[in-house]
Design an enzyme around this catalytic site. Sequence first.
Site, PDB file in Angstrom:
ATOM      1  N   ASP A   1     -49.481 -20.252  34.284  1.00  0.00           N
ATOM      2  CA  ASP A   1     -49.233 -19.114  33.706  1.00  0.00           C
ATOM      3  C   ASP A   1     -49.150 -19.241  35.722  1.00  0.00           C
ATOM      4  OD1 ASP A   1     -47.933 -16.680  31.902  1.00  0.00           O
ATOM      5  OD2 ASP A   1     -47.863 -16.491  34.558  1.00  0.00           O
TER       6      ASP A   1
ATOM      7  N   LYS B   1     -52.904 -12.469  35.422  1.00  0.00           N
ATOM      8  CA  LYS B   1     -52.984 -12.935  33.918  1.00  0.00           C
ATOM      9  C   LYS B   1     -53.905 -13.606  33.800  1.00  0.00           C
ATOM     10  CE  LYS B   1     -49.036 -12.081  31.944  1.00  0.00           C
ATOM     11  NZ  LYS B   1     -47.528 -12.128  30.897  1.00  0.00           N
TER      12      LYS B   1
ATOM     13  N   GLU C   1     -39.542 -20.901  17.908  1.00  0.00           N
ATOM     14  CA  GLU C   1     -41.071 -20.508  17.700  1.00  0.00           C
ATOM     15  C   GLU C   1     -40.382 -18.908  16.696  1.00  0.00           C
ATOM     16  OE1 GLU C   1     -39.918 -17.339  20.443  1.00  0.00           O
ATOM     17  OE2 GLU C   1     -41.196 -16.986  18.085  1.00  0.00           O
TER      18      GLU C   1
ATOM     19  N   GLU D   1     -43.866 -10.561  16.427  1.00  0.00           N
ATOM     20  CA  GLU D   1     -45.058  -9.371  17.599  1.00  0.00           C
ATOM     21  C   GLU D   1     -45.548  -9.228  15.978  1.00  0.00           C
ATOM     22  OE1 GLU D   1     -43.874  -7.917  21.379  1.00  0.00           O
ATOM     23  OE2 GLU D   1     -42.636  -9.942  22.089  1.00  0.00           O
TER      24      GLU D   1
ATOM     25  N   CYS E   1     -37.078 -10.203  21.072  1.00  0.00           N
ATOM     26  CA  CYS E   1     -35.783 -11.505  21.343  1.00  0.00           C
ATOM     27  C   CYS E   1     -34.463 -10.784  20.588  1.00  0.00           C
ATOM     28  CB  CYS E   1     -36.758 -12.088  20.322  1.00  0.00           C
ATOM     29  SG  CYS E   1     -38.373 -12.410  20.978  1.00  0.00           S
TER      30      CYS E   1
ATOM     31  N   LYS F   1     -42.542  -1.656  17.440  1.00  0.00           N
ATOM     32  CA  LYS F   1     -42.074  -2.130  16.663  1.00  0.00           C
ATOM     33  C   LYS F   1     -43.902  -1.441  16.577  1.00  0.00           C
ATOM     34  CE  LYS F   1     -42.863  -5.935  14.709  1.00  0.00           C
ATOM     35  NZ  LYS F   1     -42.887  -7.075  14.821  1.00  0.00           N
TER      36      LYS F   1
HETATM   37  C1  UDX Z   1     -40.519 -16.092  25.774  1.00  0.00           C
HETATM   38  C2  UDX Z   1     -39.190 -16.006  26.289  1.00  0.00           C
HETATM   39  O1  UDX Z   1     -38.572 -14.775  26.174  1.00  0.00           O
HETATM   40  C3  UDX Z   1     -38.004 -15.634  24.462  1.00  0.00           C
HETATM   41  O2  UDX Z   1     -36.920 -15.232  24.639  1.00  0.00           O
HETATM   42  C4  UDX Z   1     -38.893 -17.029  24.005  1.00  0.00           C
HETATM   43  O3  UDX Z   1     -38.725 -16.964  22.946  1.00  0.00           O
HETATM   44  C5  UDX Z   1     -40.654 -17.497  24.373  1.00  0.00           C
HETATM   45  O4  UDX Z   1     -40.727 -16.712  25.329  1.00  0.00           O
HETATM   46  P1  UDX Z   1     -42.436 -14.001  25.905  1.00  0.00           P
HETATM   47  O5  UDX Z   1     -43.389 -15.087  25.223  1.00  0.00           O
HETATM   48  O6  UDX Z   1     -42.544 -12.892  25.133  1.00  0.00           O
HETATM   49  O7  UDX Z   1     -40.744 -14.798  25.197  1.00  0.00           O
HETATM   50  O8  UDX Z   1     -41.762 -13.825  27.140  1.00  0.00           O
HETATM   51  P2  UDX Z   1     -43.063 -13.232  28.336  1.00  0.00           P
HETATM   52  O9  UDX Z   1     -43.525 -11.803  27.767  1.00  0.00           O
HETATM   53  O10 UDX Z   1     -41.608 -12.522  29.605  1.00  0.00           O
HETATM   54  O11 UDX Z   1     -43.980 -14.411  29.201  1.00  0.00           O
HETATM   55  C6  UDX Z   1     -43.383 -15.329  29.963  1.00  0.00           C
HETATM   56  C7  UDX Z   1     -44.267 -16.240  30.977  1.00  0.00           C
HETATM   57  O12 UDX Z   1     -44.592 -17.316  31.428  1.00  0.00           O
HETATM   58  C8  UDX Z   1     -44.949 -14.936  31.644  1.00  0.00           C
HETATM   59  O13 UDX Z   1     -46.427 -13.925  31.939  1.00  0.00           O
HETATM   60  C9  UDX Z   1     -44.447 -15.059  33.292  1.00  0.00           C
HETATM   61  O14 UDX Z   1     -45.661 -14.800  34.248  1.00  0.00           O
HETATM   62  C10 UDX Z   1     -44.866 -16.960  32.174  1.00  0.00           C
HETATM   63  N1  UDX Z   1     -44.230 -17.675  33.384  1.00  0.00           N
HETATM   64  C11 UDX Z   1     -42.843 -16.867  34.276  1.00  0.00           C
HETATM   65  C12 UDX Z   1     -43.947 -19.217  34.242  1.00  0.00           C
HETATM   66  O15 UDX Z   1     -45.800 -18.964  33.797  1.00  0.00           O
HETATM   67  N2  UDX Z   1     -44.102 -19.374  35.127  1.00  0.00           N
HETATM   68  C13 UDX Z   1     -42.609 -19.439  35.586  1.00  0.00           C
HETATM   69  O16 UDX Z   1     -41.997 -20.153  36.319  1.00  0.00           O
HETATM   70  C14 UDX Z   1     -41.880 -17.813  34.909  1.00  0.00           C
HETATM   71  C1  UDX Z   2     -38.160 -11.270  15.874  1.00  0.00           C
HETATM   72  C2  UDX Z   2     -38.104 -12.129  14.717  1.00  0.00           C
HETATM   73  O1  UDX Z   2     -38.452 -11.089  13.439  1.00  0.00           O
HETATM   74  C3  UDX Z   2     -39.174 -13.516  14.867  1.00  0.00           C
HETATM   75  O2  UDX Z   2     -38.748 -14.410  14.301  1.00  0.00           O
HETATM   76  C4  UDX Z   2     -38.234 -14.274  16.206  1.00  0.00           C
HETATM   77  O3  UDX Z   2     -39.360 -15.235  16.742  1.00  0.00           O
HETATM   78  C5  UDX Z   2     -38.555 -13.231  17.037  1.00  0.00           C
HETATM   79  O4  UDX Z   2     -37.831 -11.818  17.033  1.00  0.00           O
HETATM   80  P1  UDX Z   2     -39.960  -9.471  16.080  1.00  0.00           P
HETATM   81  O5  UDX Z   2     -38.843  -9.292  17.623  1.00  0.00           O
HETATM   82  O6  UDX Z   2     -41.668  -9.542  17.195  1.00  0.00           O
HETATM   83  O7  UDX Z   2     -39.713 -10.974  16.253  1.00  0.00           O
HETATM   84  O8  UDX Z   2     -39.907  -8.150  15.676  1.00  0.00           O
HETATM   85  P2  UDX Z   2     -39.272  -8.058  14.153  1.00  0.00           P
HETATM   86  O9  UDX Z   2     -40.537  -7.522  13.288  1.00  0.00           O
HETATM   87  O10 UDX Z   2     -38.698  -9.144  14.113  1.00  0.00           O
HETATM   88  O11 UDX Z   2     -38.477  -7.215  14.252  1.00  0.00           O
HETATM   89  C6  UDX Z   2     -37.755  -6.830  15.408  1.00  0.00           C
HETATM   90  C7  UDX Z   2     -36.777  -4.995  15.263  1.00  0.00           C
HETATM   91  O12 UDX Z   2     -36.239  -4.768  14.111  1.00  0.00           O
HETATM   92  C8  UDX Z   2     -37.758  -4.086  15.541  1.00  0.00           C
HETATM   93  O13 UDX Z   2     -37.570  -3.190  15.764  1.00  0.00           O
HETATM   94  C9  UDX Z   2     -38.054  -2.939  14.040  1.00  0.00           C
HETATM   95  O14 UDX Z   2     -38.258  -2.157  14.368  1.00  0.00           O
HETATM   96  C10 UDX Z   2     -36.651  -3.900  13.487  1.00  0.00           C
HETATM   97  N1  UDX Z   2     -36.861  -3.603  11.621  1.00  0.00           N
HETATM   98  C11 UDX Z   2     -37.166  -5.367  11.824  1.00  0.00           C
HETATM   99  C12 UDX Z   2     -36.149  -3.079  10.987  1.00  0.00           C
HETATM  100  O15 UDX Z   2     -35.440  -2.414  11.687  1.00  0.00           O
HETATM  101  N2  UDX Z   2     -35.846  -3.449  10.330  1.00  0.00           N
HETATM  102  C13 UDX Z   2     -36.129  -3.898   9.441  1.00  0.00           C
HETATM  103  O16 UDX Z   2     -36.583  -4.046   8.068  1.00  0.00           O
HETATM  104  C14 UDX Z   2     -37.173  -5.038   9.797  1.00  0.00           C
END
Ligand code: UDX
Ligand code: UDX
Length: 434
Positions: free
Chosen positions: A30, A35, A151, A155, A263, A324
């Site tokens: 990272d 981190k 993926e 969460e 997402c 959530k």
């Molecule tokens: C990310 C994307 O937001 C999501 O759309 C995708 O599905 C999966 O990867 P997430 O892991 O939640 O999801 O992103 P984030 O929590 O922002 O973590 C990204 C990490 O990459 C951060 O820790 C950041 O420091 C790191 N990073 C960013 C690197 O290591 N190198 C870089 O050049 C930029």
């Molecule tokens: C989502 C997708 O489920 C996952 O497959 C993808 O990889 C990443 O995005 P996440 O965003 O972590 O996962 O949470 P999820 O449980 O899907 O909920 C997303 C949002 O929808 C939350 O704000 C939740 O409150 C809302 N939600 C979900 C509803 O309002 N009603 C539902 O029945 C389910």
Amino acid sequence: MRVAMVGAGYVGLVSGACFADFGHTVVCVDTAPEKIAALKDGRIPIYEPGLDALVAENVRQSRLAFTTDLRQAVAGADAVFIAVGTPSRRGDGFADLSYVHQAARDIAAAVTGPTVVVTKSTVPVGTGDEVERIVREARPDLAIAVASNPEFLREGAAIADFKRPDRIVIGADDPAAAAVVSELYRPLYLNHAPILVTSRRTAELTKYAANAFLATKITFINEIADLCEQVGADVQEVARGIGLDNRIGRKFLHAGPGYGGSCFPKDTLALVKTAQDAGSPVRLVETVVAVNDSRKRAMARKVAAACGGSVRAKRIAVLGLTFKPNTDDMREAPSLAIIAGLQDAGARIVAYDPEGVEQARAHLTGVEYAADPYTCAEGAQALVIVTEWDAFRALDLKRLRAAMAEPVLVDLRNIYRPEDVRRLGFTYASIGRP
Ligand code: UDX
Ligand code: UDX
């Protein structure tokens, strides 16, 4: 096998720890030194149930390590995953791919032999082609394949979703690359998780189509909920009535304040942009984005209505800030739009969340934070449940009523039964129920 995971965020950290738990040797990289320092020190920078134990065990077994040195991590890796952030670009909603491209350049500079670069971050269709161009231009001397392996982790349930997936999707135009990525998931053959091998672009679009469909399903039941309120029907029973049809399915039919998270909001917007660019707009998803955005703001008006029409100079208690339960993630949480709407209408906000307060502070201003739900409710003219944490499912309603200045409960997640709450003298409003 040896794996390098570039990006130790919600996705990279969970994926890396799970691959290590399968028996592979994983190094998570990272660019954020603090981190990596925390992870080396055994501290997990995010809240994901079970992740701390999983990381600790695999570090103890020397299968998982952390570094900021991408070169060291990539050397000798059979597969290098890109799991860096792909946030919405400010202003236009396209996915910001600068981190992905930077990671591709860093990886190309560091590889020492044939390897497979795998994009795990959610990336627009065609990004794999761009990553391949970057890598091949930088290293014409090496046979480096680029694959897509999106993926589908939720969460709060990410480890279970990784270990018991409904499917694995691998996008590769090179059979050897597909074989390497399939091999990484071999331990999952045990529970027969189907592995779909397809083209890179198909895999990239599959991820967006999945998230957009789920966001559409949620928005559908949210609009049915609004109709239920007008015609005196019960949305929970409508959801059950349609969900028992296995062509519809019971999941993701919980009406609420609108979807949030890192997402759905970003991926629906990115898909809309990609589709517009391709001259084939996804008008249904465009509507979902618009309806969801206005829904979050409309929830503040629902609170005002429950308070007799105005929240001006009123103390409103908010239970739940994260998008959530079982996460600390505040990205696009409905609470942000709801609290802003209430503050604009003159309310003073006191809030409580089991895990999200630390991150919430960076997103909210003028909000007081309480240590528990009852302290939060003290002297409030209304209590609003925004996130359905387990901690809010069996509150002592009598104790809440005694603590509050006015007995108004707005339940945006339909946790309680209207008759149980009204029997105690509350004014009770919820979603899609009489
Ligand atoms: C990310 C994307 O937001 C999501 O759309 C995708 O599905 C999966 O990867 P997430 O892991 O939640 O999801 O992103 P984030 O929590 O922002 O973590 C990204 C990490 O990459 C951060 O820790 C950041 O420091 C790191 N990073 C960013 C690197 O290591 N190198 C870089 O050049 C930029
Ligand atoms: C989502 C997708 O489920 C996952 O497959 C993808 O990889 C990443 O995005 P996440 O965003 O972590 O996962 O949470 P999820 O449980 O899907 O909920 C997303 C949002 O929808 C939350 O704000 C939740 O409150 C809302 N939600 C979900 C509803 O309002 N009603 C539902 O029945 C389910």
